[in-house]
Design an enzyme around this catalytic site. Structure first.
Site, PDB file in Angstrom:
ATOM      1  N   HIS A 149     -10.203   1.108   1.516  1.00  0.00           N
ATOM      2  CA  HIS A 149      -9.693   2.433   1.931  1.00  0.00           C
ATOM      3  C   HIS A 149     -10.831   3.422   2.132  1.00  0.00           C
ATOM      4  O   HIS A 149     -10.813   4.212   3.083  1.00  0.00           O
ATOM      5  CB  HIS A 149      -8.746   3.009   0.873  1.00  0.00           C
ATOM      6  CG  HIS A 149      -7.315   2.646   1.048  1.00  0.00           C
ATOM      7  ND1 HIS A 149      -6.574   3.036   2.146  1.00  0.00           N
ATOM      8  CD2 HIS A 149      -6.478   1.951   0.255  1.00  0.00           C
ATOM      9  CE1 HIS A 149      -5.333   2.577   2.010  1.00  0.00           C
ATOM     10  NE2 HIS A 149      -5.250   1.916   0.880  1.00  0.00           N
ATOM     11  N   CYS A 174       0.851  -1.189   0.000  1.00  0.00           N
ATOM     12  CA  CYS A 174       0.000   0.000   0.000  1.00  0.00           C
ATOM     13  C   CYS A 174       0.890   1.244   0.000  1.00  0.00           C
ATOM     14  O   CYS A 174       1.892   1.288   0.719  1.00  0.00           O
ATOM     15  CB  CYS A 174      -0.892  -0.024   1.243  1.00  0.00           C
ATOM     16  SG  CYS A 174      -1.993   1.388   1.380  1.00  0.00           S
ATOM     17  N   HIS A 198      -9.082  -3.843  -2.279  1.00  0.00           N
ATOM     18  CA  HIS A 198      -8.134  -3.093  -1.438  1.00  0.00           C
ATOM     19  C   HIS A 198      -8.513  -1.609  -1.413  1.00  0.00           C
ATOM     20  O   HIS A 198      -8.580  -0.997  -0.341  1.00  0.00           O
ATOM     21  CB  HIS A 198      -6.720  -3.298  -2.002  1.00  0.00           C
ATOM     22  CG  HIS A 198      -5.657  -2.535  -1.298  1.00  0.00           C
ATOM     23  ND1 HIS A 198      -4.723  -3.132  -0.488  1.00  0.00           N
ATOM     24  CD2 HIS A 198      -5.344  -1.209  -1.291  1.00  0.00           C
ATOM     25  CE1 HIS A 198      -3.904  -2.207  -0.011  1.00  0.00           C
ATOM     26  NE2 HIS A 198      -4.254  -1.031  -0.489  1.00  0.00           N
ATOM     27  N   GLU A 199      -8.747  -1.026  -2.594  1.00  0.00           N
ATOM     28  CA  GLU A 199      -9.026   0.412  -2.668  1.00  0.00           C
ATOM     29  C   GLU A 199     -10.399   0.766  -2.101  1.00  0.00           C
ATOM     30  O   GLU A 199     -10.554   1.797  -1.450  1.00  0.00           O
ATOM     31  CB  GLU A 199      -8.888   0.922  -4.108  1.00  0.00           C
ATOM     32  CG  GLU A 199      -7.495   0.764  -4.706  1.00  0.00           C
ATOM     33  CD  GLU A 199      -6.370   1.345  -3.867  1.00  0.00           C
ATOM     34  OE1 GLU A 199      -6.591   2.329  -3.137  1.00  0.00           O
ATOM     35  OE2 GLU A 199      -5.248   0.815  -3.937  1.00  0.00           O
TER      36      GLU A 199
END
Length: 170
Positions: free
Chosen positions: A139, A93, A135-136
């Protein structure tokens, strides 16, 4: 908005806000994000990583079969389907530089998002692109990949990032 925030910056733990209408302002933010992502050799970036609490992510994906690089921008992305089949791969990351860990995620997803023209799109994604999207999108919810690790491993990674900041390597 021109730098990436590192752990433990509190903005990384905040939830991003839904965008009611995509305007030139959001498109400009996504272009800035793309530049920052590429400049830092990233494959994905969420807006909160640069201090903007809006639901925007950008992805830089290289297709080895077609040998082309493509930039994707997603506004208000959400995953509406996760496959039961999971795969484990190493993740890193930009907000935790030089840190990697094996993370389990669904192999395939269906993502729903808004494009630049305010159209709602649904797409099935698998493999690497599926992983990057998961993953994003995490966030945008204030979740980091280290949250999937044991507290011991998570704390070790945070300490290493803090040490890198202290010695000026990031």
């Amino acid at each position: 908005m021109n730098k990436i925030y590192y752990i433990p910056h509190p903005i990384l733990r905040q939830k991003s806000k839904l965008i009611e209408k995509i305007t030139s302002k959001e498109i400009d933010i996504s272009k800035t994000m793309t530049d920052i992502m590429i400049e830092n050799s990233g494959v994905g970036l969420a807006a909160n990583q640069i201090g903007v609490l809006k639901q925007i992510i950008t992805i830089n994906h290289f297709d080895p079969n077609k040998k082309i690089e493509k930039i994707y921008t997603y506004f208000n992305p959400k995953i509406i389907f996760y496959s039961k089949k999971k795969i484990i791969m190493e993740e890193g990351c930009l907000s935790l530089p030089k840190q990697f860990a094996e993370i389990e995620r669904s192999e395939e997803i269906i993502v729903q998002y808004t494009n630049e023209n305010n159209d709602i799109i649904e797409e099935r994604k698998n493999g690497f692109l599926s992983r990057v999207l998961q993953h994003e999108i995490d966030h945008l919810k204030g979740i980091l990949f280290i949250d999937y690790l044991s507290s011991l491993k998570r704390n070790m990674i945070i300490k290493r990032v803090n040490k890198l900041k202290k010695i000026g390597e990031i």
